[in-house]
Design a protein around this motif. Structure first.
Motif, PDB file in Angstrom:
ATOM      1  N   ARG A   1       0.848  -1.194   0.000  1.00  9.60           N
ATOM      2  CA  ARG A   1       0.000   0.000   0.000  1.00  9.60           C
ATOM      3  C   ARG A   1       0.886   1.249   0.000  1.00  9.60           C
ATOM      4  NH1 ARG A   1      -5.230  -1.741   1.187  1.00  9.60           N
ATOM      5  NH2 ARG A   1      -5.181  -4.006   0.942  1.00  9.60           N
ATOM      6  N   PRO A   2       0.441   2.324  -0.654  1.00 15.35           N
ATOM      7  CA  PRO A   2       1.252   3.543  -0.753  1.00 15.35           C
ATOM      8  C   PRO A   2       1.214   4.367   0.532  1.00 15.35           C
ATOM      9  CG  PRO A   2      -0.819   3.864  -1.891  1.00 15.35           C
ATOM     10  CD  PRO A   2      -0.811   2.425  -1.428  1.00 15.35           C
ATOM     11  N   VAL A   3       1.917   3.873   1.545  1.00 16.15           N
ATOM     12  CA  VAL A   3       1.986   4.527   2.846  1.00 16.15           C
ATOM     13  C   VAL A   3       3.455   4.784   3.162  1.00 16.15           C
ATOM     14  CG1 VAL A   3       1.673   4.122   5.306  1.00 16.15           C
ATOM     15  CG2 VAL A   3      -0.140   3.490   3.713  1.00 16.15           C
ATOM     16  N   PHE A   4       3.805   5.996   3.542  1.00 20.02           N
ATOM     17  CA  PHE A   4       5.216   6.292   3.811  1.00 20.02           C
ATOM     18  C   PHE A   4       5.541   6.040   5.281  1.00 20.02           C
ATOM     19  CE2 PHE A   4       9.307   8.199   4.039  1.00 20.02           C
ATOM     20  CZ  PHE A   4       9.803   8.132   2.745  1.00 20.02           C
ATOM     21  N   VAL A   5       6.562   5.254   5.524  1.00 21.91           N
ATOM     22  CA  VAL A   5       6.955   4.885   6.877  1.00 21.91           C
ATOM     23  C   VAL A   5       7.864   5.950   7.494  1.00 21.91           C
ATOM     24  CG1 VAL A   5       8.176   3.192   8.285  1.00 21.91           C
ATOM     25  CG2 VAL A   5       6.829   2.431   6.303  1.00 21.91           C
ATOM     26  N   ILE A   6       7.482   6.416   8.680  1.00 25.59           N
ATOM     27  CA  ILE A   6       8.305   7.382   9.410  1.00 25.59           C
ATOM     28  C   ILE A   6       8.939   6.675  10.602  1.00 25.59           C
ATOM     29  CG2 ILE A   6       8.319   9.553  10.685  1.00 25.59           C
ATOM     30  CD1 ILE A   6       7.539   9.826   7.722  1.00 25.59           C
ATOM     31  N   ASP A   7      10.251   6.717  10.683  1.00 29.88           N
ATOM     32  CA  ASP A   7      10.925   6.120  11.837  1.00 29.88           C
ATOM     33  C   ASP A   7      11.938   7.109  12.396  1.00 29.88           C
ATOM     34  OD1 ASP A   7      12.860   6.097   9.958  1.00 29.88           O
ATOM     35  OD2 ASP A   7      13.294   3.963  10.058  1.00 29.88           O
ATOM     36  N   ALA A   8      12.681   6.665  13.415  1.00 32.93           N
ATOM     37  CA  ALA A   8      13.642   7.550  14.067  1.00 32.93           C
ATOM     38  C   ALA A   8      14.693   8.040  13.062  1.00 32.93           C
ATOM     39  CB  ALA A   8      14.315   6.821  15.234  1.00 32.93           C
ATOM     40  N   TYR A   9      15.065   7.184  12.120  1.00 33.76           N
ATOM     41  CA  TYR A   9      16.044   7.577  11.098  1.00 33.76           C
ATOM     42  C   TYR A   9      15.507   8.711  10.236  1.00 33.76           C
ATOM     43  CZ  TYR A   9      18.588   3.196  12.035  1.00 33.76           C
ATOM     44  OH  TYR A   9      19.278   2.167  12.595  1.00 33.76           O
ATOM     45  N   THR A  10      14.245   8.587   9.838  1.00 36.92           N
ATOM     46  CA  THR A  10      13.628   9.606   8.987  1.00 36.92           C
ATOM     47  C   THR A  10      13.552  10.949   9.720  1.00 36.92           C
ATOM     48  OG1 THR A  10      12.274   7.827   8.063  1.00 36.92           O
ATOM     49  CG2 THR A  10      11.622  10.096   7.557  1.00 36.92           C
ATOM     50  N   ARG A  11      13.149  10.895  10.971  1.00 36.43           N
ATOM     51  CA  ARG A  11      13.074  12.120  11.773  1.00 36.43           C
ATOM     52  C   ARG A  11      14.437  12.801  11.875  1.00 36.43           C
ATOM     53  NH1 ARG A  11       8.666  13.006  14.643  1.00 36.43           N
ATOM     54  NH2 ARG A  11       7.109  11.363  14.833  1.00 36.43           N
ATOM     55  N   ARG A  12      15.461  12.009  12.159  1.00 33.41           N
ATOM     56  CA  ARG A  12      16.798  12.568  12.337  1.00 33.41           C
ATOM     57  C   ARG A  12      17.312  13.181  11.041  1.00 33.41           C
ATOM     58  NH1 ARG A  12      19.739   8.235  14.584  1.00 33.41           N
ATOM     59  NH2 ARG A  12      20.855   7.645  12.711  1.00 33.41           N
ATOM     60  N   LEU A  13      17.142  12.464   9.946  1.00 30.64           N
ATOM     61  CA  LEU A  13      17.639  12.968   8.666  1.00 30.64           C
ATOM     62  C   LEU A  13      16.934  14.262   8.263  1.00 30.64           C
ATOM     63  CD1 LEU A  13      19.417  12.603   6.157  1.00 30.64           C
ATOM     64  CD2 LEU A  13      17.560  11.263   5.146  1.00 30.64           C
ATOM     65  N   LEU A  14      15.620  14.296   8.349  1.00 26.26           N
ATOM     66  CA  LEU A  14      14.868  15.492   7.958  1.00 26.26           C
ATOM     67  C   LEU A  14      15.233  16.685   8.829  1.00 26.26           C
ATOM     68  CD1 LEU A  14      11.239  14.327   7.137  1.00 26.26           C
ATOM     69  CD2 LEU A  14      13.091  14.885   5.593  1.00 26.26           C
ATOM     70  N   ALA A  15      15.409  16.436  10.121  1.00 29.19           N
ATOM     71  CA  ALA A  15      15.749  17.531  11.032  1.00 29.19           C
ATOM     72  C   ALA A  15      17.137  18.074  10.715  1.00 29.19           C
ATOM     73  CB  ALA A  15      15.679  17.047  12.477  1.00 29.19           C
ATOM     74  N   ARG A  16      18.089  17.182  10.451  1.00 28.40           N
ATOM     75  CA  ARG A  16      19.441  17.641  10.145  1.00 28.40           C
ATOM     76  C   ARG A  16      19.511  18.372   8.816  1.00 28.40           C
ATOM     77  NH1 ARG A  16      23.106  12.492  12.292  1.00 28.40           N
ATOM     78  NH2 ARG A  16      22.918  13.002  14.510  1.00 28.40           N
ATOM     79  N   LEU A  17      18.706  17.928   7.853  1.00 32.43           N
ATOM     80  CA  LEU A  17      18.683  18.593   6.553  1.00 32.43           C
ATOM     81  C   LEU A  17      18.061  19.977   6.657  1.00 32.43           C
ATOM     82  CD1 LEU A  17      17.630  15.673   4.178  1.00 32.43           C
ATOM     83  CD2 LEU A  17      19.870  16.794   4.289  1.00 32.43           C
ATOM     84  N   GLY A  18      17.285  20.193   7.723  1.00 28.99           N
ATOM     85  CA  GLY A  18      16.646  21.485   7.908  1.00 28.99           C
ATOM     86  C   GLY A  18      15.244  21.549   7.340  1.00 28.99           C
TER      87      GLY A  18
END
Length: 233
Positions: free
Chosen positions: A150-167
């Motif tokens: 199913r077209p659902v995007f998974v958010i995990d601790a890695y995703t949070r960290r990467l997005l936050a660091r990228l700004g």
DNA sequence: ACCCAGGGTCATA
DNA sequence: TATGACCATGGG
């Protein structure tokens, strides 16, 4: 926005650059062939066992389940909790996870297993998964994407960290806000969501680590807002 | 001897 | 609704 495969990104990012981040990571690492699991049911079991746990520990547990002929919903649902706990011991939290696996398998069998569940609309299936004790948003979305396509995007601790660091984010957004960000920006796309999450895990594990991130040589370094990246020591 | 890992639930305030 | 305690093993 056009992708720039094989190049280093050079400008500060906004949320609209999520596609380019994916293309950059794919050019760097190549296809990841996720989820690591032989069958859809194994993917579901793995999604529960890997909660807050290293995947290497999950592999041991899966092996032990296979060796004991317990990697099927009937065996797990009817197993003695102590026996099941012993089989999945390497994953930690084994008492809790044994109960979670049994609760999940009881629901799974009652609902007619994968064949019947494939007929259910994504929103309804997600709601049912979240109603199972021990299945939260990330585990539900792992199962939806990697076991039910199913077209659902998974958010995990890695995703949070990467997005936050990228700004792109601040880091304290709720789960659903981040999921909506990806899904609305990228559009429903199972193959893309599958590959993107896998690439984020790969990148966050081996380079964008929690401590001592290896920013030198990172394909995203030029556009990343993370301050004082610690290079290799 | 720490810290971390592909979270989630429950009890408090 | 928002924090904190709790669950527990294995690798760096």
């Amino acid at each position: 926005m056009a992708s720039n495969r094989g190049q280093t990104m050079t400008k500060p990012l906004s949320r609209h650059d999520l596609r380019t981040v994916h293309d950059t990571l794919l050019a760097c690492y190549g296809p990841q062939h996720w989820w690591p699991g032989e069958t859809p049911f194994e993917v579901m079991v793995g999604a529960i066992l890997t909660q807050n746990t290293a995947w290497s520990n999950v592999e041991r547990a899966i092996q032990q389940l296979v060796a004991a002929n317990h990697l099927n919903p009937e065996a797990i649902a009817t197993a003695d909790p102590t026996t099941l706990g012993a089989l999945i011991r390497p994953t930690g939290y084994f008492n809790i996870k044994a109960r979670r696996l049994q609760g999940f398998c009881q629901w799974y069998l009652a609902r007619g297993q994968r064949e019947a569940l494939m007929e259910m609309p994504t929103v309804a299936l997600r709601r049912e998964l979240l109603a199972v004790k021990g299945i939260g948003p990330e585990t539900a979305d792992d199962i939806l994407l990697y076991a039910f396509a199913r077209p659902v995007f998974v958010i995990d601790a890695y995703t949070r960290r990467l997005l936050a660091r990228l700004g792109i984010t601040r880091g304290d957004e709720p789960y659903e806000a981040l999921r909506a960000l990806f899904e609305e920006t990228l559009g429903a796309n199972v193959a893309l969501f599958n590959e993107y999450h896998a690439l984020i895990v790969r990148h966050a594990k081996e380079r964008c680590r929690k401590r001592q991130a290896l920013c030198e040589g990172c394909v995203l370094a030029a556009c990343c807002q993370k301050e004082e990246g610690i290079t290799a020591s």
